[in-house]
Design an enzyme around this catalytic site. Structure first.
Site, PDB file in Angstrom:
ATOM      1  N   ASP A 145       0.873  -1.182   0.000  1.00 20.36           N
ATOM      2  CA  ASP A 145       0.000   0.000   0.000  1.00 20.36           C
ATOM      3  C   ASP A 145       0.908   1.228   0.000  1.00 20.36           C
ATOM      4  O   ASP A 145       1.696   1.421   0.933  1.00 20.36           O
ATOM      5  CB  ASP A 145      -0.858  -0.044   1.277  1.00 20.36           C
ATOM      6  CG  ASP A 145      -1.724   1.188   1.450  1.00 20.36           C
ATOM      7  OD1 ASP A 145      -2.599   1.159   2.333  1.00 20.36           O
ATOM      8  OD2 ASP A 145      -1.538   2.171   0.707  1.00 20.36           O
ATOM      9  N   ASP A 205      -5.648   6.991  -5.555  1.00 22.64           N
ATOM     10  CA  ASP A 205      -5.898   8.402  -5.201  1.00 22.64           C
ATOM     11  C   ASP A 205      -6.802   8.477  -3.969  1.00 22.64           C
ATOM     12  O   ASP A 205      -6.589   9.286  -3.067  1.00 22.64           O
ATOM     13  CB  ASP A 205      -6.569   9.081  -6.402  1.00 22.64           C
ATOM     14  CG  ASP A 205      -6.359  10.582  -6.430  1.00 22.64           C
ATOM     15  OD1 ASP A 205      -7.245  11.272  -6.960  1.00 22.64           O
ATOM     16  OD2 ASP A 205      -5.335  11.051  -5.913  1.00 22.64           O
ATOM     17  N   VAL A 236      -8.459   2.319 -13.072  1.00 24.31           N
ATOM     18  CA  VAL A 236      -9.662   2.920 -13.687  1.00 24.31           C
ATOM     19  C   VAL A 236      -9.395   3.357 -15.119  1.00 24.31           C
ATOM     20  O   VAL A 236     -10.244   3.219 -16.005  1.00 24.31           O
ATOM     21  CB  VAL A 236     -10.125   4.137 -12.834  1.00 24.31           C
ATOM     22  CG1 VAL A 236     -11.126   4.999 -13.563  1.00 24.31           C
ATOM     23  CG2 VAL A 236     -10.696   3.640 -11.514  1.00 24.31           C
TER      24      VAL A 236
HETATM   25  N1  APR Z   1      -1.240   1.498  -3.055  1.00 20.88           N
HETATM   26  C1  APR Z   1      -0.619   1.246  -4.238  1.00 20.88           C
HETATM   27  N2  APR Z   1      -1.275   1.029  -5.398  1.00 20.88           N
HETATM   28  C2  APR Z   1      -2.630   1.062  -5.348  1.00 20.88           C
HETATM   29  C3  APR Z   1      -3.351   1.317  -4.164  1.00 20.88           C
HETATM   30  C4  APR Z   1      -2.593   1.540  -2.984  1.00 20.88           C
HETATM   31  N3  APR Z   1      -3.176   1.801  -1.799  1.00 20.88           N
HETATM   32  N4  APR Z   1      -4.695   1.285  -4.464  1.00 20.88           N
HETATM   33  C5  APR Z   1      -4.786   0.998  -5.779  1.00 20.88           C
HETATM   34  N5  APR Z   1      -3.565   0.862  -6.320  1.00 20.88           N
HETATM   35  C6  APR Z   1      -3.190   0.532  -7.692  1.00 20.88           C
HETATM   36  C7  APR Z   1      -4.240  -0.115  -8.552  1.00 20.88           C
HETATM   37  O1  APR Z   1      -4.361  -1.500  -8.248  1.00 20.88           O
HETATM   38  C8  APR Z   1      -3.633   0.121  -9.929  1.00 20.88           C
HETATM   39  O2  APR Z   1      -2.643  -0.863 -10.176  1.00 20.88           O
HETATM   40  O3  APR Z   1      -2.910   1.741  -8.366  1.00 20.88           O
HETATM   41  C9  APR Z   1      -2.919   1.484  -9.764  1.00 20.88           C
HETATM   42  C10 APR Z   1      -3.611   2.656 -10.463  1.00 20.88           C
HETATM   43  O4  APR Z   1      -5.020   2.461 -10.444  1.00 20.88           O
HETATM   44  P1  APR Z   1      -6.038   3.676 -10.139  1.00 20.88           P
HETATM   45  O5  APR Z   1      -5.891   4.089  -8.737  1.00 20.88           O
HETATM   46  O6  APR Z   1      -7.382   3.253 -10.611  1.00 20.88           O
HETATM   47  O7  APR Z   1      -5.491   4.888 -11.034  1.00 20.88           O
HETATM   48  P2  APR Z   1      -5.653   5.173 -12.594  1.00 20.88           P
HETATM   49  O8  APR Z   1      -5.862   3.943 -13.381  1.00 20.88           O
HETATM   50  O9  APR Z   1      -4.511   6.078 -12.930  1.00 20.88           O
HETATM   51  O10 APR Z   1      -7.025   5.987 -12.670  1.00 20.88           O
HETATM   52  C11 APR Z   1      -7.041   7.292 -12.138  1.00 20.88           C
HETATM   53  O11 APR Z   1      -9.026   6.868 -10.894  1.00 20.88           O
HETATM   54  O12 APR Z   1      -9.168   7.010  -8.643  1.00 20.88           O
HETATM   55  C12 APR Z   1      -9.406   7.689  -9.794  1.00 20.88           C
HETATM   56  O13 APR Z   1      -9.107   9.989  -9.152  1.00 20.88           O
HETATM   57  C13 APR Z   1      -8.551   8.918  -9.903  1.00 20.88           C
HETATM   58  O14 APR Z   1      -9.800   9.677 -11.769  1.00 20.88           O
HETATM   59  C14 APR Z   1      -8.575   9.116 -11.375  1.00 20.88           C
HETATM   60  C15 APR Z   1      -8.467   7.696 -11.913  1.00 20.88           C
END
Ligand code: APR
Length: 169
Positions: free
Chosen positions: A10, A34, A122
């Site tokens: 994490d 995020d 996402v």
């Molecule tokens: N620590 C590390 N990695 C994480 C964590 C965490 N606590 N939570 C999720 N992830 C990983 C996910 O599994 C994925 O591999 O972070 C990576 C990026 O995924 P997302 O968070 O969905 O980010 P992204 O694909 O860039 O989409 C961004 O999603 O949350 C919204 O505000 C954000 O609109 C933006 C979009």
């Protein structure tokens, strides 16, 4: 020469000077990593993000880390590309996220930084392609950052990052 480590975990628990969050253009927070970062840093993060945003895809902007435990001092908000099949410059935008995050880290005197797998959740970027772009960009970007931790949240991502490291060893 920057030292790069691939770890599972994490990102809000990372013991580094700065963590990168995969943000959206508003910098007001969202889901995924995020959401986790905003929960850990507290409500001041969204206020700070809103004050400096919007942030266009491929760019990165820094705020303080607020309620995150030390030594994290900065949160670098990088906005990844939404995957549209690969023919819309997504690779260049993703590479720019890593490059700009390191440039912002240099401006802040950051020596250690943790990245999530930007855009692979996402935003739908294929994790194997994203891993190769992350490793290649970090290795090719001049920076005074000494230590980079690539934090995978799942085994599939960790394997893609490890493979990308092995392919460029
Ligand atoms: N620590 C590390 N990695 C994480 C964590 C965490 N606590 N939570 C999720 N992830 C990983 C996910 O599994 C994925 O591999 O972070 C990576 C990026 O995924 P997302 O968070 O969905 O980010 P992204 O694909 O860039 O989409 C961004 O999603 O949350 C919204 O505000 C954000 O609109 C933006 C979009």
């Amino acid at each position: 020469m920057v030292e790069i480590e691939v770890v599972m975990g994490d990102i809000t628990r990372e013991n580094v000077d700065a963590i990168v969050t995969a943000a959206n253009e508003s910098l007001l927070g969202g889901g995924g990593v995020d959401g986790a970062v905003h929960r850990a840093a507290g409500p001041r993060l969204a206020q700070a993000g809103g004050a400096i945003g919007p942030c266009e895809p491929g760019n990165a902007m820094a705020t303080p880390a607020f309620d995150l435990d030390p030594p994290v001092r900065h949160i670098i908000h990088a906005v990844g590309p939404v995957w549209e099949g690969g023919g819309h410059g997504e690779a260049d935008v993703l590479a720019s996220c890593y490059r700009r995050s390191l440039q912002v880290a240099d401006e802040l005197g950051v020596r250690s930084i943790a990245f999530p797998a930007i855009a692979t959740g996402v935003y739908g970027y294929p994790a194997d392609q994203a891993a190769r772009i992350a490793v290649a960009t970090i290795k090719s970007t001049p920076t005074s950052v000494h230590r980079v931790r690539l934090v995978a949240f799942d085994e599939d991502t960790r394997q893609h990052l490890q493979a990308a490291m092995a392919a460029t060893a």
